[in-house]
Write a protein that holds these residues in place. Structure first.
Motif, PDB file in Angstrom:
ATOM      1  N   GLY A 363       0.801  -1.218   0.000  1.00  0.00           N
ATOM      2  CA  GLY A 363       0.000   0.000   0.000  1.00  0.00           C
ATOM      3  C   GLY A 363       0.830   1.264   0.000  1.00  0.00           C
ATOM      4  N   LEU A 364       2.079   1.170  -0.481  1.00  0.00           N
ATOM      5  CA  LEU A 364       2.974   2.332  -0.539  1.00  0.00           C
ATOM      6  C   LEU A 364       2.974   2.931  -1.935  1.00  0.00           C
ATOM      7  N   ASP A 365       3.485   4.159  -2.050  1.00  0.00           N
ATOM      8  CA  ASP A 365       3.659   4.790  -3.351  1.00  0.00           C
ATOM      9  C   ASP A 365       4.990   5.535  -3.363  1.00  0.00           C
ATOM     10  N   ALA A 366       5.201   6.383  -4.363  1.00  0.00           N
ATOM     11  CA  ALA A 366       6.488   7.047  -4.541  1.00  0.00           C
ATOM     12  C   ALA A 366       6.877   7.936  -3.368  1.00  0.00           C
ATOM     13  N   ARG A 367       5.919   8.324  -2.546  1.00  0.00           N
ATOM     14  CA  ARG A 367       6.243   9.175  -1.393  1.00  0.00           C
ATOM     15  C   ARG A 367       7.165   8.475  -0.399  1.00  0.00           C
ATOM     16  N   ALA A 368       7.230   7.153  -0.447  1.00  0.00           N
ATOM     17  CA  ALA A 368       8.103   6.398   0.458  1.00  0.00           C
ATOM     18  C   ALA A 368       9.583   6.662   0.176  1.00  0.00           C
ATOM     19  N   PHE A 369       9.892   7.255  -0.996  1.00  0.00           N
ATOM     20  CA  PHE A 369      11.285   7.575  -1.321  1.00  0.00           C
ATOM     21  C   PHE A 369      11.722   8.921  -0.742  1.00  0.00           C
ATOM     22  N   ALA A 370      10.844   9.600  -0.039  1.00  0.00           N
ATOM     23  CA  ALA A 370      11.178  10.913   0.522  1.00  0.00           C
ATOM     24  C   ALA A 370      12.409  10.804   1.423  1.00  0.00           C
ATOM     25  N   GLY A 371      13.390  11.667   1.213  1.00  0.00           N
ATOM     26  CA  GLY A 371      14.603  11.684   2.026  1.00  0.00           C
ATOM     27  C   GLY A 371      15.648  10.690   1.599  1.00  0.00           C
ATOM     28  N   ILE A 372      15.392   9.906   0.565  1.00  0.00           N
ATOM     29  CA  ILE A 372      16.342   8.903   0.094  1.00  0.00           C
ATOM     30  C   ILE A 372      16.852   9.310  -1.283  1.00  0.00           C
ATOM     31  N   LYS A 373      18.155   9.203  -1.502  1.00  0.00           N
ATOM     32  CA  LYS A 373      18.731   9.512  -2.804  1.00  0.00           C
ATOM     33  C   LYS A 373      18.567   8.298  -3.728  1.00  0.00           C
ATOM     34  N   VAL A 374      18.201   8.591  -4.975  1.00  0.00           N
ATOM     35  CA  VAL A 374      17.892   7.522  -5.938  1.00  0.00           C
ATOM     36  C   VAL A 374      18.845   7.608  -7.121  1.00  0.00           C
ATOM     37  N   ALA A 375      19.429   6.465  -7.480  1.00  0.00           N
ATOM     38  CA  ALA A 375      20.329   6.388  -8.630  1.00  0.00           C
ATOM     39  C   ALA A 375      19.748   5.436  -9.666  1.00  0.00           C
ATOM     40  N   ALA A 376      19.957   5.769 -10.950  1.00  0.00           N
ATOM     41  CA  ALA A 376      19.512   4.922 -12.057  1.00  0.00           C
ATOM     42  C   ALA A 376      20.683   4.692 -12.991  1.00  0.00           C
ATOM     43  N   VAL A 377      20.803   3.464 -13.515  1.00  0.00           N
ATOM     44  CA  VAL A 377      21.969   3.099 -14.303  1.00  0.00           C
ATOM     45  C   VAL A 377      21.959   3.722 -15.692  1.00  0.00           C
ATOM     46  N   GLY A 378      20.784   4.153 -16.181  1.00  0.00           N
ATOM     47  CA  GLY A 378      20.694   4.731 -17.515  1.00  0.00           C
ATOM     48  C   GLY A 378      19.342   5.366 -17.773  1.00  0.00           C
ATOM     49  N   GLU A 379      19.161   5.843 -19.008  1.00  0.00           N
ATOM     50  CA  GLU A 379      17.960   6.594 -19.352  1.00  0.00           C
ATOM     51  C   GLU A 379      16.698   5.756 -19.238  1.00  0.00           C
ATOM     52  N   GLN A 380      16.726   4.520 -19.723  1.00  0.00           N
ATOM     53  CA  GLN A 380      15.528   3.680 -19.664  1.00  0.00           C
ATOM     54  C   GLN A 380      15.093   3.444 -18.222  1.00  0.00           C
ATOM     55  N   THR A 381      16.047   3.144 -17.376  1.00  0.00           N
ATOM     56  CA  THR A 381      15.735   2.928 -15.964  1.00  0.00           C
ATOM     57  C   THR A 381      15.226   4.216 -15.330  1.00  0.00           C
ATOM     58  N   ALA A 382      15.849   5.340 -15.688  1.00  0.00           N
ATOM     59  CA  ALA A 382      15.407   6.639 -15.169  1.00  0.00           C
ATOM     60  C   ALA A 382      13.980   6.937 -15.606  1.00  0.00           C
ATOM     61  N   ASN A 383      13.653   6.627 -16.857  1.00  0.00           N
ATOM     62  CA  ASN A 383      12.293   6.862 -17.350  1.00  0.00           C
ATOM     63  C   ASN A 383      11.270   5.996 -16.616  1.00  0.00           C
ATOM     64  N   ALA A 384      11.659   4.766 -16.278  1.00  0.00           N
ATOM     65  CA  ALA A 384      10.761   3.892 -15.515  1.00  0.00           C
ATOM     66  C   ALA A 384      10.506   4.470 -14.125  1.00  0.00           C
ATOM     67  N   LEU A 385      11.530   5.057 -13.528  1.00  0.00           N
ATOM     68  CA  LEU A 385      11.368   5.692 -12.213  1.00  0.00           C
ATOM     69  C   LEU A 385      10.475   6.922 -12.303  1.00  0.00           C
ATOM     70  N   ILE A 386      10.676   7.730 -13.352  1.00  0.00           N
ATOM     71  CA  ILE A 386       9.856   8.919 -13.532  1.00  0.00           C
ATOM     72  C   ILE A 386       8.391   8.534 -13.710  1.00  0.00           C
TER      73      ILE A 386
END
Length: 570
Positions: A363-386
């Motif tokens: 029952g969580l959503d993207a707000r659970a990432f608040a305060g945590i730094k997020v890294a993505a290995v490339g553009e496709q992965t970054a787009n999936a996160l966005i």
């Protein structure tokens, strides 16, 4: 909503006569897509059924019209007949002899919305007008959604303009119903003539025009499969077209009955078409390209290949499954919420998907990432996160890989970093490069198996035979595992097939399996890999034209005739 999208009256139903265009799905109009989205029943001709049904809602009743085989060929305007193609169709009990006009009206009863899809434009269809009159007589309301007419769209894709600054008249002729008077009129004129006919009747139509007064040296083009990746165009004259098709080994052929568009006039001259043939000159036009990836990841790559004129076929070689023991992943997600981590690093789209699914489970959503730094290995992965609602803080500025990510990753600093731990959700077969590099930078790493990659089931026998027999023009390998798994489930690609690899490691694995690598991406990116293959195809096409040779696909070369080439890096 379009102003033509009127409410349906109770019990009367509503019919939309819709032009589906010549065959390219991209030529459907916005209004057509809107009408299809609200259809209760879809009645479509076989040639455009696949074009339109993808826009219809799930559960729509789908019916197909087939030409009545009992009607003589001279009566080309014969009534279409019903063929039920969906087992769940609510009209499965309707006799197949019921003509399309009655079928459309019967489907409209009970207030249902019926979409009647025809090839090209309804205004030029041989049966649509009769069906509209039948609806009007029965009191069934209807509307017409125009489409790109085949006689207009196909010449545009063949690089043959129908008019120019001189404003020459254009005449459209259906050779199957044209009278002697029609042939005499267009033969005696200097207008551009667009002839709808069949492949084995082109020479006869050319003869009618010569008899009517046209000079035998008048240029013409003949296009089959127009606006699709099966399109092929021949340039000749009225007097030489029969010989041209024979020399090209097009005729005689069992497919002689295929519909074609012939354009007669100076604007179809070979020299002009060579400059204007934008569609058939795409770098990978007609290439059948194998895309061995997971189903979830193949779509965007296939779309890019289509933009180059290719015909991609997706063959899953890797299936993604949950980890055998989910407890480790569950603890990590809970630790993410309670502040255990400073960073979370995503090394693939599948890792993003795995974490997202676990979030949804809790029952969580993207707000659970608040305060945590997020890294993505490339553009496709970054787009999936966005798409998940998370903007990554770190994406490699250089190489899109674990090594590239490490180059930009900051070392642990106890003054500025309150927490020294990184959450790394990844595949069960991932390499240790990133883990070792993060430890060297002073970070503690929770290396967690978020998903497993397993070998997919073998593709159908027909696909396996095409792979081994040279039926594919190219194969794109996006990882070493796709090489191993494709060879394991389907066999080794034929030596005429162009092999394209995403990077040196993948190329090495391909060579270890006895494959010759022709193309290698300059960057570890699927988009760059597709671009590299397109560049390869463009160079191959230019070389053939400069040598005066016909432009052929790799699969059209004889087995064993191919010379060994060194790896091409673009």
């Amino acid at each position: 909503m379009s102003p033509t999208n009127l409410p349906v009256g109770h019990g009367s139903g509503h019919v939309t006569f819709l032009g589906a265009g010549p065959g390219d799905p991209g030529l459907l109009t916005l209004r057509a897509v809107e009408a299809l989205a609200h259809a209760d029943v879809l009645v479509a001709e076989p040639d455009v059924l696949d074009v339109v049904r993808v826009h219809a809602p799930p559960g729509v009743t789908v019916l197909r019209t087939d030409a009545d085989a009992s009607v003589p060929s001279a009566a080309y305007a014969g009534t279409p007949q019903l063929a039920v193609v969906d087992d769940a169709s609510t009209t499965a009990a309707v006799p197949a002899s019921r003509d399309a006009a009655n079928l459309v009206m019967q489907a409209a009863r009970g207030g249902r919305r019926v979409v009647r899809a025809v090839t090209g434009d309804p205004g030029l269809d041989t049966c649509a007008a009769e069906e509209m009159l039948a609806c009007a007589a029965a009191g069934v309301t209807f509307e017409v959604v125009p489409g790109v007419a085949t006689a207009v769209g196909v010449p545009a894709y063949a690089g043959v303009p129908l008019r120019d600054a001189e404003g020459t008249d254009v005449r459209f002729v259906d050779a199957r119903t044209a009278s002697d008077r029609c042939w005499s009129e267009v033969g005696a004129s200097d207008c551009t003539v667009v002839v709808s006919t069949t492949l084995d009747s082109v020479a006869a139509a050319a003869g009618e025009l010569v008899t009517g007064g046209r000079k035998p040296d008048t240029p013409l083009t003949v296009t089959v499969g127009g606006t699709t990746t099966r399109q092929r165009t021949w340039t000749a004259t009225l007097g030489t077209i029969a010989q041209t098709l024979k020399q090209a080994k097009v005729l005689p052929s069992p497919e002689g009955g295929r519909s074609v568009i012939a354009v007669v006039g100076e604007r179809s001259a070979a020299a002009q078409r060579e400059r204007l043939s934008w569609f058939e000159s795409k770098p990978l036009f007609g290439w059948r390209v194998l895309v061995p990836r997971t189903k979830e990841q193949a779509a965007s790559l296939s779309d890019q290949l289509r933009s180059y004129g290719a015909v991609p076929q997706e063959v899953p070689t890797i299936a993604v499954e949950p980890p055998r023991t989910p407890q480790q992943m569950e603890r990590a997600v809970k630790g993410l919420v309670t502040g255990r981590y400073e960073w979370i690093a995503f090394t693939s789209v599948n890792a993003v998907k795995a974490v997202r699914e676990k979030f949804e489970e809790y029952g969580l959503d993207a707000r659970a990432f608040a305060g945590i730094k997020v890294a993505a290995v490339g553009e496709q992965t970054a787009n999936a996160l966005i798409a998940f609602g998370v903007k990554p803080d770190l994406v490699p500025s250089g190489e899109q890989s674990a090594a590239g990510l490490l180059e930009d990753w900051p070392p642990y600093d106890p003054v500025f970093d309150p927490i020294d731990r990184v959450f790394l959700p990844r595949a069960d077969i991932a390499t240790e490069t990133l883990v070792a590099g993060l430890i060297e930078l002073g970070w503690e790493v929770d290396d967690v198996t978020a998903y497993r990659t397993v070998r997919a089931s073998p593709p159908p026998a027909e696909t396996r035979e095409a792979i081994k027999g040279g039926g594919f023009d190219a194969v794109l390998f996006t990882s070493s595992s796709t090489v191993r798994n494709l060879v394991g489930i389907a066999g080794k690609p034929h030596n005429v097939t162009v092999i394209a690899c995403i990077g040196p490691a993948t190329a090495k694995t391909a060579e270890e399996h006895g494959l010759r690598v022709d193309v290698m991406s300059p960057e570890p990116s699927v988009q760059k890999l597709a671009e590299a293959l397109a560049d390869f195809g463009a160079r191959r096409r230019r070389a053939a034209l400069e040598a005066g040779d016909p432009v052929t696909r790799p699969s059209e070369r004889r087995p064993g005739s191919r010379r060994r080439r060194s790896t091409t890096t673009t």
